[in-house]
Design an enzyme around this catalytic site. Structure first.
Site, PDB file in Angstrom:
ATOM      1  CE  LYS A   1      -4.002  -1.827   2.523  1.00 35.61           C
ATOM      2  NZ  LYS A   1      -4.989  -1.593   1.460  1.00 35.61           N
TER       3      LYS A   1
ATOM      4  NE  ARG B 298     -10.891  -9.754  -2.244  1.00 40.74           N
ATOM      5  CZ  ARG B 298     -11.198  -8.874  -3.193  1.00 40.74           C
ATOM      6  NH1 ARG B 298     -11.542  -9.284  -4.395  1.00 40.74           N
ATOM      7  NH2 ARG B 298     -11.212  -7.581  -2.928  1.00 40.74           N
TER       8      ARG B 298
HETATM    9  N1  BES Z   1      -8.308  -3.682   4.272  1.00 41.86           N
HETATM   10  C1  BES Z   1      -8.382  -3.297   2.912  1.00 41.86           C
HETATM   11  C2  BES Z   1      -9.650  -2.527   2.590  1.00 41.86           C
HETATM   12  C3  BES Z   1      -9.689  -1.081   3.018  1.00 41.86           C
HETATM   13  C4  BES Z   1      -8.884  -0.141   2.405  1.00 41.86           C
HETATM   14  C5  BES Z   1     -10.582  -0.677   3.982  1.00 41.86           C
HETATM   15  C6  BES Z   1      -8.960   1.181   2.787  1.00 41.86           C
HETATM   16  C7  BES Z   1     -10.676   0.660   4.341  1.00 41.86           C
HETATM   17  C8  BES Z   1      -9.863   1.586   3.754  1.00 41.86           C
HETATM   18  C9  BES Z   1      -8.357  -4.529   2.003  1.00 41.86           C
HETATM   19  O1  BES Z   1      -7.587  -5.577   2.458  1.00 41.86           O
HETATM   20  C10 BES Z   1      -7.801  -4.096   0.710  1.00 41.86           C
HETATM   21  O2  BES Z   1      -6.654  -3.734   0.672  1.00 41.86           O
HETATM   22  N2  BES Z   1      -8.602  -4.135  -0.340  1.00 41.86           N
HETATM   23  C11 BES Z   1      -8.181  -3.714  -1.637  1.00 41.86           C
HETATM   24  C12 BES Z   1      -8.712  -4.704  -2.638  1.00 41.86           C
HETATM   25  C13 BES Z   1      -8.163  -4.530  -4.022  1.00 41.86           C
HETATM   26  C14 BES Z   1      -6.693  -4.882  -4.036  1.00 41.86           C
HETATM   27  C15 BES Z   1      -8.933  -5.406  -4.966  1.00 41.86           C
HETATM   28  C16 BES Z   1      -8.749  -2.329  -1.872  1.00 41.86           C
HETATM   29  O3  BES Z   1      -9.871  -2.049  -1.462  1.00 41.86           O
HETATM   30  O4  BES Z   1      -8.030  -1.514  -2.464  1.00 41.86           O
HETATM   31 MN    MN Z   2      -5.560  -5.407   1.847  1.00 43.08          MN
END
Ligand code: BES
Ligand code: MN
Ligand code: ZN
Length: 498
Positions: free
Chosen positions: A279, A353
């Site tokens: 990230k 997931r």
């Molecule tokens: N924990 C995150 C989701 C999230 C991100 C919640 C920011 C609240 C704020 C999750 O694990 C994630 O990183 N999801 C990705 C999925 C994508 C790679 C398909 C996302 O939402 O960017």
């Molecule tokens: Mn994630």
């Protein structure tokens, strides 16, 4: 803070602080009218000077009002009577809580019926009031060496009802509300704890503490158990971390053995760096909240056990870290899930997931009546619904309707999104049964569609709490959502509706 509910005449109440509700200017609530009469119009005179701002939650403190038993009177604005609703009550309670925290009063009396919202009963008002005030008084200061501001003096709040006796229903609502607030506080604190302290092992220890305190059944699966069960997806996420993964199973049995349990599955990523699909740095600290689903499951079970609810609930919490490193999973890796289906991990940041699919497969062994998973799953859900509604997905419309209704009731609301087959094709992979991402369009829907492939034999719903589990910015912190919703859902399903 201790709450009680008693029959009490407001004007006679011997208390540090009598709280009286006012709608628009001069529009006094019942209790305020009675008190104003006893005080020979002193309240109206104070109001006529215009010091009580005209918005829900505004307060005006009066000292030494003759004719009343109270040391102080706190006038609380509810807003226009015509517009008064659950949202206005929430605002009023936040304002009331903020004002009460600044007082030296050790106790307060609050005539509860005056806060009632049309169409909702007294038990509902009791629950909203207790939860609203407990939220206002929640503080996470255990890691500050200097405790400022000083702790509020208020130790007791009496909800006053007109005319004895207090109904059993109202007493039960108070007990439910206090236990729910305890559960929400636990979820908040677990969420707020930093990721170096709140590790998978810490969550397992917290679950063990709950088990001991409330005599719950507990089992904690370790890495070798996961290997034996073939949880290839969960194991793929934890690979880059030095923290051992855990799968916590916590059982509360408040109903007959023959009653099939409600199984709650909570995402417990104690820190989500994204893994190799790292990230960006800004706000990455907020990924400590990525275990909020897990926290809400532990919180809901604490609440239900604390009130001795007649329900059977099992919490299943897969928990680990998502870290980069030499042994971390790579984009392109293919793993075999516990269900036997294979997954191509195209993005290691879509890790929620992956841990959930194995936990959901595992949950089937409890022969559940229904399974609800709770997860901070997608940033896309925040884009879709913001910070107001939790995203709801379900493969059973009756369950979806129950959850929506429980959310309305608890004022912890959800909004249903589609789980249509049409979206499934976005998950296709050239190299495995499915990919773990479905591209940018409808990101929260394809995440749910991925989970749906592991819950075909279950009555199942998925709550995406990415936008509702915590607040960012100055007021950064866990909200404790959706503990109130989960508790209401469990109780309503057991026929403890109102
Ligand atoms: N924990 C995150 C989701 C999230 C991100 C919640 C920011 C609240 C704020 C999750 O694990 C994630 O990183 N999801 C990705 C999925 C994508 C790679 C398909 C996302 O939402 O960017
Ligand atoms: Mn994630
Ligand atoms: Zn995550």
């Amino acid at each position: 803070m201790q709450f009680s509910i008693r029959a009490l005449a407001p004007e006679k109440a011997k208390t540090g602080c009598l709280v009286l509700a006012v709608h628009a200017a001069e529009n006094l609530s019942r209790a305020a009218l009675g008190a104003d009469k006893a005080a020979q119009g002193a309240l109206r005179r104070a109001l006529s000077r215009g010091d009580l701002a005209d918005k829900a939650g505004a307060t005006l403190l009066l000292h030494g009002v003759a004719g009343l038993g109270a040391e102080r009177v706190l006038l609380l604005r509810l807003g226009e009577r015509a517009q008064y609703d659950a949202a206005a009550l929430r605002k009023a309670l936040a304002g009331l809580g903020a004002a009460l925290k600044t007082l030296g009063a050790k106790d307060a009396v609050l005539p509860i019926a005056d806060l009632a919202v049309g169409g909702r009963g007294l038990p509902w008002t009791v629950r909203m009031t207790v939860l609203g005030l407990r939220e206002a008084f929640y503080a996470f200061d255990q890691l500050k060496t200097q405790k400022k501001p000083p702790a509020p003096a208020l130790a007791a709040v009496t909800l006053a009802v007109a005319g004895a006796p207090v109904t059993l229903q109202a007493q039960a609502a108070l007990k439910e509300a206090v236990a729910t607030a305890d559960g929400a506080d636990l979820a908040r604190t677990l969420g707020n704890l930093p990721p170096n302290l709140c590790t998978p092992g810490y969550l397992a220890d917290e679950a063990r503490k709950l088990a001991k305190q409330y005599r719950l059944g507990i089992e904690v699966l370790e890495r070798r158990d996961m290997e034996r069960l073939g949880m290839g997806a969960l194991l793929a996420v934890t690979r880059g971390s030095h923290q051992p993964p855990k799968l916590i199973v916590l059982r509360y049995a408040g109903a007959a053995k023959s009653k099939k349990p409600l199984v709650l599955v909570g995402k417990g990523i104690t820190f989500d760096t994204g893994g190799i699909s790292l990230k960006p740095a800004p706000e990455m600290d907020e990924m400590k909240f990525d275990m909020s689903g897990a926290g809400s499951v532990l919180g809901a079970i604490r609440a239900l056990a604390g009130m001795r609810a007649q329900v059977n609930v099992i919490g299943v919490v897969p928990t680990c870290e998502n870290m980069p490193g030499g042994s971390a999973s790579r984009p392109g890796d293919v793993v075999t899930t516990m269900s036997g289906q294979t997954v191509e991990i195209l993005n290691t940041d879509a890790e929620g997931r992956l841990i959930l699919c194995d936990a959901l497969t595992y949950a089937a062994r409890f022969a559940p009546d229904a399974v609800v998973d709770i997860a901070t799953l997608t940033g896309a859900c925040v884009i879709a619904l913001g910070h107001v509604a939790t995203g709801l997905f379900a493969n059973d419309q009756k369950l979806a309707d129950e959850i929506r209704a429980a959310g309305e009731d608890a004022w912890d609301r959800v909004w249903q999104m589609p789980l249509w087959e049409d979206y499934q094709e976005q998950l296709r992979s050239n190299f495995a049964d499915m990919a773990n991402i479905g591209g940018r369009p409808a990101g929260s829907v394809t995440a749910a569609c991925y989970l749906a492939r592991f819950t075909k034999k279950l009555k199942w719903a998925h709550l995406d709490i990415a936008g509702t589990a915590w607040r960012s910015g100055r007021e950064k912190g866990s909200t404790g959502r959706p503990v109130p919703l989960l508790v209401r859902l469990a109780l309503r399903r057991a026929g403890r509706g109102r």
